[in-house]
Design a protein around this motif. Sequence first.
Motif, PDB file in Angstrom:
ATOM      1  N   UNK A  87       1.004  -1.441  -0.065  1.00  0.00           N
ATOM      2  CA  UNK A  87       0.144   0.208  -0.072  1.00  0.00           C
ATOM      3  C   UNK A  87       0.970   1.158  -0.085  1.00  0.00           C
ATOM      4  N   UNK A  88       1.940   1.147   0.912  1.00  0.00           N
ATOM      5  CA  UNK A  88       2.732   2.372   0.915  1.00  0.00           C
ATOM      6  C   UNK A  88       3.558   2.730  -0.029  1.00  0.00           C
ATOM      7  N   UNK A  89       4.221   1.505  -0.904  1.00  0.00           N
ATOM      8  CA  UNK A  89       5.098   1.753  -2.066  1.00  0.00           C
ATOM      9  C   UNK A  89       4.415   2.026  -3.281  1.00  0.00           C
ATOM     10  N   UNK A  90       2.801   1.920  -3.198  1.00  0.00           N
ATOM     11  CA  UNK A  90       2.250   2.264  -4.401  1.00  0.00           C
ATOM     12  C   UNK A  90       1.142   3.592  -4.043  1.00  0.00           C
ATOM     13  N   UNK A  91       1.358   3.908  -2.832  1.00  0.00           N
ATOM     14  CA  UNK A  91       0.664   4.970  -2.290  1.00  0.00           C
ATOM     15  C   UNK A  91      -0.958   4.858  -2.774  1.00  0.00           C
ATOM     16  N   UNK A  92      -1.552   3.546  -2.242  1.00  0.00           N
ATOM     17  CA  UNK A  92      -2.779   3.581  -2.780  1.00  0.00           C
ATOM     18  C   UNK A  92      -3.457   2.492  -1.836  1.00  0.00           C
ATOM     19  N   UNK A  93      -4.733   2.468  -1.794  1.00  0.00           N
ATOM     20  CA  UNK A  93      -5.565   1.591  -0.857  1.00  0.00           C
ATOM     21  C   UNK A  93      -5.315   0.069  -1.250  1.00  0.00           C
ATOM     22  N   UNK A  94      -5.038  -0.739  -0.569  1.00  0.00           N
ATOM     23  CA  UNK A  94      -4.934  -2.394  -0.592  1.00  0.00           C
ATOM     24  C   UNK A  94      -6.427  -2.593  -1.305  1.00  0.00           C
ATOM     25  N   UNK A  95      -5.970  -3.317  -2.695  1.00  0.00           N
ATOM     26  CA  UNK A  95      -7.054  -3.696  -3.543  1.00  0.00           C
ATOM     27  C   UNK A  95      -7.835  -4.733  -2.776  1.00  0.00           C
ATOM     28  N   UNK A  96      -9.245  -4.903  -2.716  1.00  0.00           N
ATOM     29  CA  UNK A  96     -10.050  -5.770  -2.084  1.00  0.00           C
ATOM     30  C   UNK A  96      -9.700  -6.076  -0.405  1.00  0.00           C
ATOM     31  N   UNK A  97      -9.728  -5.010   0.108  1.00  0.00           N
ATOM     32  CA  UNK A  97      -9.184  -5.083   1.565  1.00  0.00           C
ATOM     33  C   UNK A  97      -9.653  -6.191   2.335  1.00  0.00           C
ATOM     34  N   UNK A  98     -11.303  -6.162   2.210  1.00  0.00           N
ATOM     35  CA  UNK A  98     -11.885  -7.216   3.151  1.00  0.00           C
ATOM     36  C   UNK A  98     -11.592  -8.542   2.531  1.00  0.00           C
ATOM     37  N   UNK A  99     -11.278  -8.839   1.128  1.00  0.00           N
ATOM     38  CA  UNK A  99     -11.066 -10.183   0.617  1.00  0.00           C
ATOM     39  C   UNK A  99      -9.527 -10.504   1.495  1.00  0.00           C
ATOM     40  N   UNK A 100      -8.556  -9.592   1.379  1.00  0.00           N
ATOM     41  CA  UNK A 100      -7.307  -9.792   1.873  1.00  0.00           C
ATOM     42  C   UNK A 100      -7.576 -10.207   3.496  1.00  0.00           C
ATOM     43  N   UNK A 101      -8.152  -9.254   4.140  1.00  0.00           N
ATOM     44  CA  UNK A 101      -8.417  -9.626   5.394  1.00  0.00           C
ATOM     45  C   UNK A 101      -9.099 -11.080   5.953  1.00  0.00           C
ATOM     46  N   UNK A 102      -9.950 -11.260   5.157  1.00  0.00           N
ATOM     47  CA  UNK A 102     -10.661 -12.584   5.513  1.00  0.00           C
ATOM     48  C   UNK A 102     -10.018 -13.679   5.013  1.00  0.00           C
ATOM     49  N   UNK A 103      -9.083 -13.569   3.917  1.00  0.00           N
ATOM     50  CA  UNK A 103      -8.228 -14.592   3.286  1.00  0.00           C
ATOM     51  C   UNK A 103      -7.245 -14.961   4.623  1.00  0.00           C
ATOM     52  N   UNK A 104      -6.726 -13.848   5.431  1.00  0.00           N
ATOM     53  CA  UNK A 104      -5.823 -14.358   6.468  1.00  0.00           C
ATOM     54  C   UNK A 104      -6.567 -15.232   7.392  1.00  0.00           C
ATOM     55  N   UNK A 105      -7.786 -14.909   7.659  1.00  0.00           N
ATOM     56  CA  UNK A 105      -8.615 -15.812   8.749  1.00  0.00           C
ATOM     57  C   UNK A 105      -8.991 -17.186   7.960  1.00  0.00           C
ATOM     58  N   UNK A 106      -9.405 -17.117   6.746  1.00  0.00           N
ATOM     59  CA  UNK A 106      -9.407 -18.630   6.114  1.00  0.00           C
ATOM     60  C   UNK A 106      -8.072 -19.327   6.022  1.00  0.00           C
ATOM     61  N   UNK A 107      -7.024 -18.747   5.818  1.00  0.00           N
ATOM     62  CA  UNK A 107      -5.924 -19.503   6.017  1.00  0.00           C
ATOM     63  C   UNK A 107      -5.769 -20.166   7.399  1.00  0.00           C
ATOM     64  N   UNK A 108      -5.870 -19.370   8.472  1.00  0.00           N
ATOM     65  CA  UNK A 108      -5.765 -19.799   9.720  1.00  0.00           C
ATOM     66  C   UNK A 108      -6.689 -21.038  10.057  1.00  0.00           C
ATOM     67  N   UNK A 109      -7.930 -20.762   9.744  1.00  0.00           N
ATOM     68  CA  UNK A 109      -8.930 -22.048   9.927  1.00  0.00           C
ATOM     69  C   UNK A 109      -8.643 -23.118   9.173  1.00  0.00           C
ATOM     70  N   UNK A 110      -8.456 -23.105   7.762  1.00  0.00           N
ATOM     71  CA  UNK A 110      -8.100 -24.020   6.871  1.00  0.00           C
ATOM     72  C   UNK A 110      -6.600 -24.860   7.422  1.00  0.00           C
ATOM     73  N   UNK A 111      -5.774 -24.099   8.040  1.00  0.00           N
ATOM     74  CA  UNK A 111      -4.696 -24.428   8.416  1.00  0.00           C
ATOM     75  C   UNK A 111      -4.727 -25.566   9.494  1.00  0.00           C
ATOM     76  N   UNK A 112      -5.847 -25.499  10.325  1.00  0.00           N
ATOM     77  CA  UNK A 112      -6.148 -26.506  11.487  1.00  0.00           C
ATOM     78  C   UNK A 112      -6.234 -27.687  10.752  1.00  0.00           C
ATOM     79  N   UNK A 113      -6.743 -27.820   9.545  1.00  0.00           N
ATOM     80  CA  UNK A 113      -7.562 -29.082   8.942  1.00  0.00           C
ATOM     81  C   UNK A 113      -6.668 -29.944   7.824  1.00  0.00           C
ATOM     82  N   UNK A 114      -5.378 -29.703   8.065  1.00  0.00           N
ATOM     83  CA  UNK A 114      -4.554 -30.204   6.659  1.00  0.00           C
ATOM     84  C   UNK A 114      -3.334 -30.997   7.219  1.00  0.00           C
ATOM     85  N   UNK A 115      -3.382 -31.302   8.534  1.00  0.00           N
ATOM     86  CA  UNK A 115      -2.329 -31.700   9.253  1.00  0.00           C
ATOM     87  C   UNK A 115      -1.891 -33.081   8.446  1.00  0.00           C
ATOM     88  N   UNK A 116      -2.798 -33.902   8.138  1.00  0.00           N
ATOM     89  CA  UNK A 116      -2.767 -35.127   7.700  1.00  0.00           C
ATOM     90  C   UNK A 116      -1.897 -35.206   6.124  1.00  0.00           C
TER      91      UNK A 116
END
Lengths: 545, 316
Positions: free
Chosen positions: A280-309
Motif C-alpha cells: 500500500x505504501x510503495x504504491x501509495x494506494x489503498x490495498x485492493x479488495x481490503x476485506x478479501x485480503x483480511x478474510x483470506x488471513x482468517x481463512x488460512x488460519x482456519x483451513x490450516x487446522x484441517x490439513x495436518x494429515x
Amino acid sequence: MAIAEQDGNASGYAAPETNYINNGYGLKSWLLTKDHKRIAVLYMISISIFFAVGGLFAGLIRLELLTPQGDFSHSDTYNKLFTMHGVVMIFFFLVPSIPATLGNFLVPIMIGAKDLAFPRINLLSWYVYIIGGTLGVIGILAGGVDTGWTFYTPYSSTYSNSNVLIVAFAGFLAGFSSILTGLNFIVTIHTMRAPGMTWFRLPLFIWAHYATSIIMLLGTPVIAITLVLMMLERAFGFGFFDPRLGGDPVLFQHLFWFYSHPAVYIMILPSMGVMSEMIACISRKRVFGYEFVAFSSVAIAILGFLVWGHHMFLSSQSTYAGMVFSVITFLVAVPSAIKTFNWTATMYKGSIVYNTPMYYVMGYLGLFLVGGLTGLFLSNMGLDIHLHDTYFIVAHFHYIMVGGQVMGYLGGMHFWWPKISGKMYPEALGKASAVLVFLGFNLTFFPQFVLGYMGMPRRYHSYPDEFQILNVASTGGASVLALGYLLPGIYLIWSIFKGANAPQNPWGAKGLEWEVADTPPTTFNFESTPVVTEEAYQYGPIEEH
Amino acid sequence: MWTDFPLFPEQASSFALKVDGIYFATVLLSVFFAALVSVLVIIFAIKYRRKSPDEIPRQIAGHIGLEIFWTAIPLVLALGMFVWSTVLYFHITTPPANTLEMYVVGKQWMWKLQHPEGKREINELHVPLGQPVRLTMTSEDVLHSFYIPAFRVKKDVVPGRYTSLWFEATKIGSYHLFCAEYCGTEHSRMIGKVHVMEPQDYQNWLTGGVANEPMEVAGERLFEQYACHTCHKVDGKGRGPSLVGLYGKSVGLEGGGSAVVNEAYIRESILNPAVKLVAGYKPIMPTFKGQISEEGVMQLIAYVKSLKAPELTSVE
C-alpha cells in the motif's frame, strides 16, 4: 488514516526530546520494562542471535553437502547439525520473528493503544523465551540432539542417544512464550482499539496478526502436550508411541502435525500482513479488495487446522483420510491466490516508488509465488508419494518460511526501522541487500526442487554422485545468501550511531504509527488517544466499484 | 550432456510415466501463474513508477467481479488437480490380484528382504520385469521409508504394523533404493539397489546359489515349533479356528463386527491374540510378542497363506 491534535509534517519535523529509547537508561530499565516497544527490541536482539546460530548450522550443512562422501563431519555430527538448525530456526527464530518483534512494536500503535493489554505478561513471554532459548543452547553445548526438529517417535523417545529431553523441553517453553504473545494480541485487538478504529479500518497487518494469534493460542498447547508425552516415554517408559511399549508411532505424527502444520502458517501469515502494509505504501494506494485480503488471513488460519494429515500420506494413514486432507490442502491455495492477485491489483495504476521496501516487496512476491505454487505438488497425493521426504520438500518449505517469512521480516525491518530506531539507513545498501538475498536464495533453493524430483532424500549425510552438481550450486548460493543477510546486520547497527535522524513519516505512509506517533515513539505512543475518522490506507478519496 | 545432468530419474515402472505426467502438468500450471503475476507486477512497477513526490493515484477500493473471478479460477483448478491426483493415488496404492509377494523388514540401518521361495537378500532386491510385485513391510525398531525413485514409489515402514506397496518394473537395470524417513546415525547408508531382470533370469537367480528353505516351509516349521498346530487343527475341531483356506476371508469377531484375514490381521492375532478374537472361541491363546522375530512372523504368514482350502471335497 487518523486525525489527531498532532499533524505529521515531514519537513522540519521536531522529534520530542524523550522517547521510548532515551526514557530511562541502564540495563534494569530494559530488563524490567513493561513497554511493548522495548520488549520488541529485546526480542529483536535475541532472535537475531538465534538466527545467526541457526544460519551457522545451515552453513556447515551446506559445506558437508559439497561432496557426495560424508567427509566433512561424522554422520552423527551432521544429524545434529540439521536437527539443531531446524530447532533453532523454527522454535527460536521463525515463530517469534515477526509477531514478537514488529508485532509487539506495532500492534498497539497501529490500533491507537498505549500498550498491549497485559504488559507484564508480555515481559514474561520474553523471559520464558529466553529461559527456553538458554536451555536449548545448553542442550547444544552438552552435545546436541539428533532426532530432526520433528522429534519423530520411537527414535526420539527410545533410540536416540542425544540430549532429547532438554532440547524438547526448551521447545516446550518457547511454545508458552508464543501462547502468551498470541493471547495478548487477541485481547488487545478486541478491547483496546482507539475510538473510530472499527474492525474494517484495521490495518491488514493487524488482521494477519489476529489470525496468527488464534493459531498460537489454539495450536501451541497441543505441541506442548505432545512433547510432554514424548518426554514421559523417554524418561519413564510410559508407552504412548513406541510399539514395544504398546504405543503407536503414527499417533505422535498426528499430534505433532496438528500443531506444526498450523505453525507453518504462524511462519507465513505475519509476513503477509507486512507485505500488505508495504505494498500500500510503495504504491501509495489503498490495498485492493481490503476485506478479501483480511478474510483470506482468517481463512488460512482456519483451513490450516484441517490439513495436518498431508504430512502423513505415506505413514499408513487411511486412504480416505488422506483424500480429505488432500482436498482441504488444495483449498489453501485459494486464499493464498486471493492475496497475491489483490496485491498485484493494488499496484495497478498506483504511484510506485523505487526504495528499499519496494525491492523487498518485489523479492517477496517472487519467492512467495514459487513457494506457494510448489505447495500444489505436495498436496497432490499421487505426486507426493514420489516427492515426500525428498529435497523437493526442503526447497518448498524454505521458499515459504525463509523466502516468505524472512523476506517479510527483513522487508518490514527496513520499512519500520526509521520508526523503531529513529534513524535512516543507507538506501543503496538496503537495495543491494534485497537483491543479494533474492539471488542467493534462488540459487540455494531452486536446485533443490530438481534434486528432489531426481529422488535425493532429505537428511542425507552422504549421497550418490549424480546429485553433486546441483548440491554445489546450492552451496554456492548459500554463501551469496549469507552475505545478503550479513549486510543489513552491519548497516542497520551502523545507522543507530551514524545514520541521519528519521522524520516522522519518511515514506509518506498512512497509519497511526506514521502519522500520529512520534519517531521514535514516546513511551505511551500518543499524547492523547487518537480518534480515527478514515479508512485504512486512505491516500485519497476511495472509489467504490 | 542429458545423461550427465538429468532433471528427473529414470522411468522404470508402470507408474513413472503417469507420475511424470501430472508433474509436468503442475509445472506448466505453476509456470503460467508465476509468469502471469511476475509480468503484471513488473509492468505495473515500470508503467506506474512515481513521477513526482506528491503524486496521489486514484484510490480503487476493489472490484467484486474480479474477486469472484480470481477466487473461482484457482478453486476450479485446485479441485480438478485434486481429482486427477487422487485417481493416480488410488492406482498406485491398489495392487492387482496376481502380485508376487515379497517381504521387507527394515532395521537400523539395513533392509532385509525375503522372497516366498526362501531366498534372502540384504540391501538388494531382485525382481522380474513386467510382473506386479507387492511388498509387505515392517520395522524392527524405528520408522523407515522404502523409496525407489525410478519406480516413483515410497511407503513408510512402521514398527508395530504392516504397510505395503506394489509396483511393476518396466525396464531392465539397477536402481537406487533409499531409506527416506530419517532413522538415526547411518540413515544415509540405509540404501541399496533394486535389480530388474528378465523373468527367466529371475527364475535362475531364485534357484541358483545356496538352496533356500521356502518361506512357507520355514513358517510350517515355526508353526510346529511353537505348537500352534495343537490348537489350530486342520479339521477345525481344535481349541482355535482352523487356518485352512482362511487367508483373504472375512471372519466374524467375538463381540460383533468382522475382520478380513490379511497380513496385518494375522500378525496382530499372533502378537495380540485377544484383541480380535474369532467368534465362538475363547481368549486362551498366549501372546507371542517378543518370542518370534518380525521375519518369523512373516514366515508364519506365508505358511497360513499357503494353506489353501481343499478343492470342493468336504461338503458338510
